[in-house]
Design an enzyme around this catalytic site. Structure first.
Site, PDB file in Angstrom:
ATOM      1  N   ARG A  58       0.843  -1.212   0.000  1.00 52.93           N
ATOM      2  CA  ARG A  58       0.000   0.000   0.000  1.00 52.93           C
ATOM      3  C   ARG A  58       0.869   1.250   0.000  1.00 52.93           C
ATOM      4  NH1 ARG A  58      -2.342   2.609   4.283  1.00 52.93           N
ATOM      5  NH2 ARG A  58      -2.300   0.791   5.636  1.00 52.93           N
ATOM      6  N   TYR A 112     -16.780  15.065 -16.813  1.00 57.83           N
ATOM      7  CA  TYR A 112     -17.319  13.705 -16.717  1.00 57.83           C
ATOM      8  C   TYR A 112     -18.297  13.658 -15.534  1.00 57.83           C
ATOM      9  CZ  TYR A 112     -17.184   8.666 -15.737  1.00 57.83           C
ATOM     10  OH  TYR A 112     -17.510   7.368 -15.485  1.00 57.83           O
ATOM     11  N   LYS A 210      -8.512   3.789 -19.814  1.00 58.41           N
ATOM     12  CA  LYS A 210      -8.865   4.165 -21.188  1.00 58.41           C
ATOM     13  C   LYS A 210      -7.646   4.034 -22.110  1.00 58.41           C
ATOM     14  CE  LYS A 210     -12.949   5.192 -19.536  1.00 58.41           C
ATOM     15  NZ  LYS A 210     -12.796   5.548 -18.168  1.00 58.41           N
TER      16      LYS A 210
HETATM   17  N1  PLP Z   1     -12.226  10.803 -16.307  1.00 61.66           N
HETATM   18  C1  PLP Z   1     -12.851  10.652 -17.498  1.00 61.66           C
HETATM   19  C2  PLP Z   1     -12.724  11.723 -18.530  1.00 61.66           C
HETATM   20  C3  PLP Z   1     -13.595   9.493 -17.759  1.00 61.66           C
HETATM   21  O1  PLP Z   1     -14.217   9.359 -18.943  1.00 61.66           O
HETATM   22  C4  PLP Z   1     -13.679   8.507 -16.752  1.00 61.66           C
HETATM   23  C5  PLP Z   1     -14.461   7.261 -16.956  1.00 61.66           C
HETATM   24  O2  PLP Z   1     -15.135   7.074 -17.938  1.00 61.66           O
HETATM   25  C6  PLP Z   1     -13.047   8.718 -15.527  1.00 61.66           C
HETATM   26  C7  PLP Z   1     -12.318   9.874 -15.343  1.00 61.66           C
HETATM   27  C8  PLP Z   1     -13.120   7.697 -14.419  1.00 61.66           C
HETATM   28  O3  PLP Z   1     -12.275   6.646 -14.723  1.00 61.66           O
HETATM   29  P1  PLP Z   1     -12.429   5.173 -14.076  1.00 61.66           P
HETATM   30  O4  PLP Z   1     -13.651   4.569 -14.715  1.00 61.66           O
HETATM   31  O5  PLP Z   1     -11.153   4.495 -14.433  1.00 61.66           O
HETATM   32  O6  PLP Z   1     -12.609   5.352 -12.621  1.00 61.66           O
END
Ligand code: PLP
Length: 421
Positions: A58, A112, A210
């Site tokens: 951790r 988001y 992503k």
């Molecule tokens: N930031 C953006 C622009 C996203 O599109 C996403 C998820 O789709 C996130 C953050 C969150 O990522 P995670 O799903 O890996 O927690």
């Protein structure tokens, strides 16, 4: 181990061998929660920071550390910490910004949805107020920042799904003027297209799930910092909130990162070709792709993206701007996947109104331009002709069904009218 009983040999035999003389060409997966030393004093020295080393995963793990070092290098940061998801990374970046009761976060209204929800649901009960603004209207943003005196400003390089480009340099100047920290979510642009720390941001965050990972096989996040002095706060947010990345996921994402440049090159060129081809189709009323931007958005793009590429995402608005038409199109796809994610090496298509922006009311969605016929295409590395052919056939199939449907409706209406007469 021959002197020990069988039960003991089962547990210890073969473990804790000396590290091999050669350095492994690829970072191994250190699937261990703790690290063992000959002397307890060695652990003391590591925990005190006198010598470097790992004690407990951790607090640090060599596979995760390799990914963190790579991210700091590609985002031009001083250091990076990795997290179990993009949301955990965003949470930690906010925690490390030393928000307290009465602090204001000035957030882009195009953020988001879960990031806004995090601010409203998790931070608001602790007295942190969130104010949203259009980060593409620099004059309005500056006026709002001077009015609310935010501790943090939060934006995305490229918004989802309308692909608005944020002028990071301008936002950073405003953040400096009002003494705020600027956090930039660079998930959609990736360091291949933009490096926000070079443009004045304090923290860059990513959903590594992503483009960085890119293979739909790992969930993770990362925060990269511009300045060394943010290290204790971020390390505290990581180790005390505990949202660490596992070494297995770190290994997958690190492997994904190695081909990010190659994938982005291909995905961006496929996206550009696709956007050009779709622009001419009668079933589509609007193709949203940064290459087609004009005015302020074109200027923001010039100042923010290095190179001459426009990203791997194309959004389209169907001429028949309805949910029925969008579903008919999505269900008719044969190659492109109906994937909820973005940035994978295969083409993934989503319906933002019922996926990414589902929680918003229809009125709110309409206000920000997310209509029922809007579709987001995350373009993959397949042969672009196959992607285009699949999308074209799905558009035709949806249209044919819709024509058939309106003929049936017409016949029934005629019947109803006849009966009524
Ligand atoms: N930031 C953006 C622009 C996203 O599109 C996403 C998820 O789709 C996130 C953050 C969150 O990522 P995670 O799903 O890996 O927690």
């Amino acid at each position: 181990m021959g002197d020990f009983s069988l039960a003991t040999r089962f547990v210890h035999a073969g473990e804790r061998r000396d590290a091999p003389a050669g350095v492994p060409a690829s970072t191994p997966i250190y699937a261990t929660s703790s690290f063992i030393y000959e002397q307890v004093e060695d652990i003391d020295r590591i925990v005190d920071g006198e010598t470097s080393g790992f004690v407990y995963s951790r607090y640090g793990n060599p596979t995760v550390a390799a990914f963190e070092e790579a991210m700091a290098a590609v985002e031009n940061g001083k250091f990076a910490y990795a997290f179990g998801s993009g949301m955990a990374a965003i949470h930690a970046a906010l925690l490390a910004s030393e928000l307290s009761s009465g602090s204001v976060v000035l957030a882009s209204r195009d953020l988001y949805g879960s990031t806004l929800e995090l601010l409203y649901s998790v931070f608001r009960p602790f007295g942190v107020k969130t104010v949203t603004e259009d980060f593409n209207d620099i004059a309005a943003l500056r006026a709002r920042a001077l009015e609310v005196k935010p501790a943090v400003m939060f934006c995305e390089t490229l918004s989802n799904p309308l692909l608005k480009v944020c002028d990071i340099e301008e936002c950073a100047a405003i953040a400096r003027e009002v003494g705020a920290k600027l956090i930039v979510d660079n998930t959609f642009a990736t360091p291949y297209l933009c490096r926000p720390l070079d443009l004045g941001a304090d923290f860059v965050v990513h959903s590594a799930t992503k483009f960085l990972g890119g293979h739909a096989d790992a969930t993770g996040g990362v925060v990269v910092a511009k300045e060394e002095f943010d290290k204790p706060a971020l390390l505290g947010a990581l180790t005390l909130a505990g949202g660490v990345l596992s070494p297995w996921e770190a290994h997958s994402i690190l492997r994904g990162l190695k081909t990010l440049g190659l994938r982005m090159e291909k995905q961006c060129s496929n996206a550009e070709l696709l956007a050009n081809r779709l622009d001419k189709l009668p079933q589509i009323s609007e193709v949203i792709y940064p290459k087609f931007f004009e005015g302020d958005q074109a200027n923001a793009l010039d100042r923010t993206f290095h190179g001459s590429e426009y990203g791997a995402i194309v959004s389209i608005r169907l001429a028949d701007d309805t949910r029925e038409a969008a579903y008919r199109f999505l269900n008719a796809l044969q190659l492109c996947t109906r994937a909820a994610s973005v940035g994978d090496l295969f083409t993934g298509i989503v319906h933002p109104a019922t996926a990414t922006h589902r929680e918003l009311s229809p009125a709110k969605r309409a206000e920000i331009g997310i209509t029922e016929g809007l579709i987001r295409i995350s373009v993959g590395i397949e042969d672009v002709n196959d992607i285009v052919a699949d999308i074209e056939q799905a558009l035709r199939a949806g249209e044919a069904f819709s024509r058939g449907f309106s003929q049936i409706t017409l016949i029934e209406e005629t019947k109803a009218a006849t009966v009524g007469a």
